[in-house]
Design a protein around this motif. Structure first.
Motif, short mmCIF file in Angstrom:
data_model
loop_
_atom_site.label_atom_id
_atom_site.label_comp_id
_atom_site.label_asym_id
_atom_site.label_seq_id
_atom_site.Cartn_x
_atom_site.Cartn_y
_atom_site.Cartn_z
N GLY A 56 33.37 38.67 43.37
CA GLY A 56 34.41 38.84 42.35
C GLY A 56 35.04 40.22 42.43
O GLY A 56 36.27 40.37 42.41
N LEU A 57 34.19 41.23 42.55
CA LEU A 57 34.73 42.60 42.61
C LEU A 57 35.53 42.79 43.89
O LEU A 57 36.56 43.46 43.90
CB LEU A 57 33.60 43.62 42.53
N LEU A 58 35.04 42.18 44.97
CA LEU A 58 35.75 42.32 46.24
C LEU A 58 37.13 41.69 46.15
O LEU A 58 38.14 42.31 46.50
CB LEU A 58 34.92 41.65 47.34
N LEU A 59 37.18 40.46 45.64
CA LEU A 59 38.44 39.73 45.61
C LEU A 59 39.42 40.32 44.59
O LEU A 59 40.60 40.45 44.87
CB LEU A 59 38.16 38.26 45.27
N PHE A 60 38.93 40.67 43.39
CA PHE A 60 39.84 41.05 42.31
C PHE A 60 39.97 42.56 42.11
O PHE A 60 40.79 43.00 41.32
CB PHE A 60 39.38 40.41 41.00
N TYR A 61 39.13 43.34 42.76
CA TYR A 61 39.20 44.78 42.52
C TYR A 61 39.29 45.60 43.80
O TYR A 61 40.22 46.38 43.96
CB TYR A 61 38.00 45.24 41.67
N THR B 91 47.95 30.31 32.02
CA THR B 91 46.77 29.46 31.81
C THR B 91 45.65 30.30 31.18
O THR B 91 45.69 31.53 31.22
CB THR B 91 46.22 28.88 33.13
N ILE B 92 44.67 29.57 30.64
CA ILE B 92 43.51 30.26 30.07
C ILE B 92 42.74 31.02 31.15
O ILE B 92 42.31 32.14 30.96
CB ILE B 92 42.58 29.24 29.37
N GLN B 93 42.58 30.35 32.32
CA GLN B 93 41.75 31.00 33.35
C GLN B 93 42.36 32.32 33.82
O GLN B 93 41.63 33.23 34.22
CB GLN B 93 41.43 30.07 34.52
N ALA B 94 43.68 32.45 33.75
CA ALA B 94 44.29 33.74 34.12
C ALA B 94 43.80 34.84 33.17
O ALA B 94 43.58 35.97 33.58
CB ALA B 94 45.81 33.66 34.07
N LEU B 95 43.63 34.48 31.90
CA LEU B 95 43.16 35.46 30.93
C LEU B 95 41.70 35.83 31.19
O LEU B 95 41.28 36.95 30.95
CB LEU B 95 43.29 34.91 29.50
N ILE B 96 40.93 34.84 31.65
CA ILE B 96 39.48 35.04 31.74
C ILE B 96 39.04 35.64 33.07
O ILE B 96 38.30 36.61 33.12
CB ILE B 96 38.73 33.70 31.53
N VAL B 97 39.51 35.05 34.19
CA VAL B 97 38.80 35.22 35.46
C VAL B 97 38.64 36.67 35.95
O VAL B 97 37.51 37.09 36.19
CB VAL B 97 39.40 34.29 36.55
N PRO B 98 39.71 37.47 36.08
CA PRO B 98 39.42 38.81 36.62
C PRO B 98 38.49 39.63 35.72
O PRO B 98 37.74 40.46 36.20
CB PRO B 98 40.80 39.46 36.70
N GLY B 99 38.52 39.35 34.43
CA GLY B 99 37.65 40.10 33.50
C GLY B 99 36.21 39.64 33.51
O GLY B 99 35.38 40.18 32.78
#
Lengths: 274, 322
Positions: free
Chosen positions: B50-55, A137-145
């Motif tokens: 966000g940093l907590l959850l993803f990093y 999905t698009i959100q997979a590309l966007i969200v962690p970044g």
């Protein structure tokens, strides 16, 4: 002063030779993109295409879903950039200008993220995407970044350099923290915000490993992964490959040409990596 | 690490802030402080979560995964130090690590060249500085996928332009990317080529801070350009050089894109050229062995931390801070 003129002439010679080495490959790429297939694999190679053949630019659209991938790349790079500008500037303002409990502790945590290699969080990030059902999905590309410790650090440095008297005056006029952030500091931080925006845009546009991990469907890939898949198929349609590469890179080259001063200053000032 | 050139030292800090407030009523002061504390936490919340959850949480999870083995249907089983024991005995890991270190050394060899070019570009009588800088910077902004495609073509054994140029001087070039003897060096050349403009820009910014008077004074004393380069440019630039080498080491140890793009699975040169991050990727996401992948990631982390610490120790001997 003979020696001085000699030094300058020698400098130009070395610099121009350097340019040939750096830019030469790109020139070759551009020339190949307008050659016919037979021309592109001729031994020995010819420098100029004969005749000029633009069909590579159409052909690459048949080989990969270039249009989809272009849109994916724009959404990925744009989404990450806008989100980072908002989230990072808010946090950077708080770290630079506000007093609150745990300030040092939280900033220390952010620095941990900054110093650790990305390989340490990518497996769990993938598992989160999988659990959310976000693969391909698009959100997979966007969200962690969207979240960046680097961006916060960069903007905090920038905010800390602005005179404190500005906030103090605003405070006396009855401005709360949100107004100081929005009306005083943000408008004064355009250079910092632009530097962060172009760096994020640049690194996102070219990002490869994360898209390879989360989006395996060609229609959901960004250009970086799409080109990788294309060359991985042992494709030897060199004119089309080169045309695709040029088109995939052209937008960042244009942005770079327009904003090169900010990009170069941003990198020079931070050694930046998003 | 290097102080941003455009950012001035922060002027009055907190101490003077509360001093300049004058004596407002204590109650108003506390209310203001409270509201500021609340706003501070609210403003870091989106990024912090966000940093907590993803990093941050993922770092802890990866650490845990390093002690587990994954079954074919997901899920994990605690295996203690088994992954790390396997790692110590795994020749593929050590070859990949050695490759990464070799690339790092080769990319570091490019740094003196970048220093020389920065010094050449810094001459006050030189024109076209901006154009040179822009052209040298092109590989930095170009998509690695595009760069890899391009170099694959240039390196082609049959009709690649590199071998054609070599043929002009009577050398019969190999098939660069599929020959295990040449592939690592062919990759390193691209690595140097890509890093050059990036390092150059940082070094040029560092040179802007070297006082011009030093060059004028030394010219009066009869110092030539080479002498000036060695006695003024390099020492005055040493903090920036140090920064560039730290960044280069960290960046090159994480090299992945080029290997992935230029060495398709099954390439005869892959074992001789693959990096530790490429091995991490294929272990975790291709061979579906994230437990072992996590252990490899931690090995990389330890190596980066060690090399960075070593650099910081050695810098005391050669870096001059004004």
């Amino acid at each position: 002063m003979h020696s001085r003129r000699w030094v300058l002439a020698a400098s130009y010679t070395v610099l121009v030779m350097g340019v040939l080495v750096v830019v030469g490959p790109f020139v070759w790429q551009a020339l190949t993109s307008v050659k016919s297939f037979q021309d592109s694999v001729r031994i020995p190679p010819t420098v100029l295409p004969s005749p000029w053949d633009w069909s590579g630019y159409a052909k690459v659209f048949e080989l990969m879903p270039l249009g989809h991938q272009f849109v994916n790349t724009v959404l990925m790079a744009g989404g990450r950039t806008i989100a980072q500008l908002i989230f990072c500037s808010l946090a950077a303002f708080a770290f630079a200008r506000l007093e609150f409990p745990g300030r040092r502790f939280f900033f220390g945590l952010f620095l941990v993220v900054l110093m650790v290699p990305s390989q340490l969080f990518v497996i769990p990030q993938f598992l989160i995407m999988q659990k959310l059902g976000w693969l391909n999905t698009i959100q997979a590309l966007i969200v962690p970044g969207m979240f960046s410790a680097f961006g916060t650090f960069l903007l905090r440095q920038f905010f800390a350099g602005l005179p404190r008297e500005l906030d103090e005056a605003a405070e006396l006029d009855g401005c709360g923290p949100l107004q100081r952030y929005w009306r005083i500091l943000l408008p004064l931080s355009k250079p910092g915000l632009i530097a962060l925006a172009v760096l994020t845009l640049l690194w996102s546009w070219n990002d490869l490993m994360w898209p390879l991990i989360v989006n395996t469907d060609p229609e959901m890939m960004p250009l970086s992964a799409g080109l990788a898949a294309l060359s991985g198929q042992h494709n030897i349609e060199y004119p089309a490959l080169m045309a695709g590469s040029l088109m995939a890179t052209a937008p960042v080259i244009v942005i770079f040409a327009i904003l090169q001063k900010q990009i170069i200053e941003g990198i020079a000032n931070t050694g930046g990596k998003a | 690490m290097t102080a941003p050139a455009s950012v001035k030292a922060p002027p009055s800090r907190r101490a003077s802030t509360s001093g300049s407030e004058g004596p407002p009523s204590r109650r108003a002061f506390t209310v203001r402080r409270r509201s500021e504390a609340r706003w501070g936490l609210v403003m870091i919340a989106p990024l912090g979560l966000g940093l907590l959850l993803f990093y941050l949480w993922p770092i802890a999870q990866t650490f845990y995964f390093g002690f587990t083995k994954w079954g074919p249907f997901g899920g994990s089983e605690w295996t203690g130090l088994a992954n790390y024991e396997r790692l110590l005995a795994d020749a593929e890991v050590w070859t990949a690590l050695r490759n990464s270190l070799v690339y790092t050394a080769l990319v570091l060899l490019g740094v003196p060249v970048a220093i020389m070019f920065a010094a050449l570009l810094n001459q006050s009588r030189l024109r076209g500085r901006g154009i040179f800088r822009t052209l040298y910077f092109l590989p930095v902004v170009t998509m690695p996928s595009a760069i890899a495609m391009l170099w694959q073509y240039l390196y082609n054994g049959d009709f690649g332009v590199l071998n054609q140029l070599l043929a002009l001087v009577g050398v019969d070039g190999p098939s660069w990317m599929s020959d295990p003897r040449t592939a690592p060096y062919a990759l390193a050349v691209i690595g140097v080529w890509m890093a050059f403009g990036y390092n150059l820009v940082i070094l040029m910014a560092g040179l802007q801070n070297v006082p011009k008077q030093l060059y004028e004074a030394s010219a009066i004393d009869g110092a030539g350009p080479v002498r000036q380069f060695l006695s003024i440019t390099v020492p005055m630039l040493s903090p920036t050089i140090f920064f560039v080498s730290v960044i280069s080491v960290i960046g090159t140890l994480q090299m992945f894109d080029l290997v992935y793009l230029m060495m398709p699975p099954g390439s005869p040169a892959l074992p001789a050229a693959q990096t530790i991050v490429h091995l991490f990727y294929s272990t975790s996401f291709v061979k579906n062995d994230p437990g072992y992948g996590a252990a490899i990631a931690f090995l990389l982390f330890v190596v980066i931390a060690l090399l960075t610490a070593v650099q910081f120790r050695i810098q005391r001997r050669w870096v001059h801070y004004a």
